[in-house]
Design a protein around this motif. Structure first.
Motif, PDB file in Angstrom:
ATOM      1  N   ILE A  45      13.130  45.684  55.213  1.00  0.00           N
ATOM      2  CA  ILE A  45      14.197  44.967  54.500  1.00  0.00           C
ATOM      3  C   ILE A  45      15.442  44.887  55.371  1.00  0.00           C
ATOM      4  O   ILE A  45      16.088  43.837  55.462  1.00  0.00           O
ATOM      5  N   VAL A  46      15.784  45.992  56.041  1.00  0.00           N
ATOM      6  CA  VAL A  46      16.952  45.996  56.927  1.00  0.00           C
ATOM      7  C   VAL A  46      16.738  45.029  58.088  1.00  0.00           C
ATOM      8  O   VAL A  46      17.650  44.278  58.457  1.00  0.00           O
ATOM      9  N   GLU A  47      15.525  44.996  58.638  1.00  0.00           N
ATOM     10  CA  GLU A  47      15.238  44.069  59.734  1.00  0.00           C
ATOM     11  C   GLU A  47      15.295  42.623  59.263  1.00  0.00           C
ATOM     12  O   GLU A  47      15.830  41.750  59.951  1.00  0.00           O
ATOM     13  N   LYS A  48      14.740  42.365  58.076  1.00  0.00           N
ATOM     14  CA  LYS A  48      14.720  40.992  57.541  1.00  0.00           C
ATOM     15  C   LYS A  48      16.134  40.497  57.231  1.00  0.00           C
ATOM     16  O   LYS A  48      16.448  39.321  57.436  1.00  0.00           O
ATOM     17  N   ALA A  49      16.992  41.401  56.778  1.00  0.00           N
ATOM     18  CA  ALA A  49      18.362  41.018  56.458  1.00  0.00           C
ATOM     19  C   ALA A  49      19.188  40.718  57.712  1.00  0.00           C
ATOM     20  O   ALA A  49      20.254  40.109  57.627  1.00  0.00           O
ATOM     21  N   GLY A  50      18.700  41.176  58.865  1.00  0.00           N
ATOM     22  CA  GLY A  50      19.411  40.913  60.110  1.00  0.00           C
ATOM     23  C   GLY A  50      20.449  41.960  60.456  1.00  0.00           C
ATOM     24  O   GLY A  50      21.180  41.810  61.431  1.00  0.00           O
ATOM     25  N   TRP A  51      20.508  43.022  59.709  1.00  0.00           N
ATOM     26  CA  TRP A  51      21.515  44.055  59.960  1.00  0.00           C
ATOM     27  C   TRP A  51      21.198  44.857  61.209  1.00  0.00           C
ATOM     28  O   TRP A  51      22.094  45.441  61.804  1.00  0.00           O
ATOM     29  N   ALA A  52      19.944  44.897  61.608  1.00  0.00           N
ATOM     30  CA  ALA A  52      19.535  45.693  62.767  1.00  0.00           C
ATOM     31  C   ALA A  52      19.345  44.844  64.017  1.00  0.00           C
ATOM     32  O   ALA A  52      18.804  45.313  64.999  1.00  0.00           O
ATOM     33  N   THR A  53      19.797  43.609  63.976  1.00  0.00           N
ATOM     34  CA  THR A  53      19.697  42.744  65.144  1.00  0.00           C
ATOM     35  C   THR A  53      21.037  42.761  65.869  1.00  0.00           C
ATOM     36  O   THR A  53      22.030  42.235  65.363  1.00  0.00           O
ATOM     37  N   PRO A  54      21.095  43.396  67.049  1.00  0.00           N
ATOM     38  CA  PRO A  54      22.364  43.435  67.787  1.00  0.00           C
ATOM     39  C   PRO A  54      22.796  42.034  68.212  1.00  0.00           C
ATOM     40  O   PRO A  54      21.969  41.120  68.343  1.00  0.00           O
ATOM     41  N   LEU A  55      24.085  41.874  68.447  1.00  0.00           N
ATOM     42  CA  LEU A  55      24.613  40.583  68.892  1.00  0.00           C
ATOM     43  C   LEU A  55      23.950  40.179  70.199  1.00  0.00           C
ATOM     44  O   LEU A  55      23.830  40.980  71.117  1.00  0.00           O
ATOM     45  N   GLY A  56      23.478  38.961  70.270  1.00  0.00           N
ATOM     46  CA  GLY A  56      22.842  38.437  71.465  1.00  0.00           C
ATOM     47  C   GLY A  56      21.353  38.721  71.554  1.00  0.00           C
ATOM     48  O   GLY A  56      20.693  38.224  72.441  1.00  0.00           O
ATOM     49  N   ALA A  57      20.829  39.525  70.643  1.00  0.00           N
ATOM     50  CA  ALA A  57      19.393  39.836  70.664  1.00  0.00           C
ATOM     51  C   ALA A  57      18.646  38.869  69.755  1.00  0.00           C
ATOM     52  O   ALA A  57      19.207  38.340  68.796  1.00  0.00           O
ATOM     53  N   GLU A  58      17.381  38.658  70.067  1.00  0.00           N
ATOM     54  CA  GLU A  58      16.576  37.737  69.268  1.00  0.00           C
ATOM     55  C   GLU A  58      15.802  38.443  68.168  1.00  0.00           C
ATOM     56  O   GLU A  58      15.490  37.841  67.149  1.00  0.00           O
TER      57      GLU A  58
END
Length: 117
Positions: free
Chosen positions: A86-99
């Protein structure tokens, strides 16, 4: 060429000592191979990235928009094993500039968010 008689036992002793030293060094001395050292370094750097980006993840999770509220509701209702996704899907664990999301950050973030509720 003739070798002295004492040379053969000396060489056997040196070889046995080298084998014994290697066994003791790898078993109890903390020696590691190059591959093991690379694995340990990778795990350590992933943990450091997760620690450094934790405030970023928590800040993004605390936003007031509807998608954040929906994701937090899902997170509260989800089992422990489903929270990281859920955290990954929400985008909270995607650092800036990462895909793609960082798995270590997602795990650390969901544990920190779970403490809040």
């Amino acid at each position: 060429m003739k070798f002295p008689a004492w040379l053969k036992p000396g060489l056997i002793g040196a070889g046995a000592g080298a084998v014994a030293l290697a066994i003791v060094g790898f078993s109890w001395g903390g020696w590691v191979t190059g591959g093991s050292a690379k694995d340990m370094a990778a795990k350590s750097s992933n943990a450091a990235v997760a620690t450094a980006l934790m405030p970023y993840c928590i800040e993004r999770a605390g936003g007031g928009d509807t998608t954040t509220t929906t994701a937090m509701t899902e997170l509260k209702a989800a089992s422990t094993y489903a929270r990281r996704a859920i955290v990954e899907k929400a985008g909270w664990a995607t650092p800036l500039g990462a895909e793609k999301p960082n798995a270590e950050l997602a795990q650390a973030c969901q544990l920190k968010l779970a403490e809040a509720f």
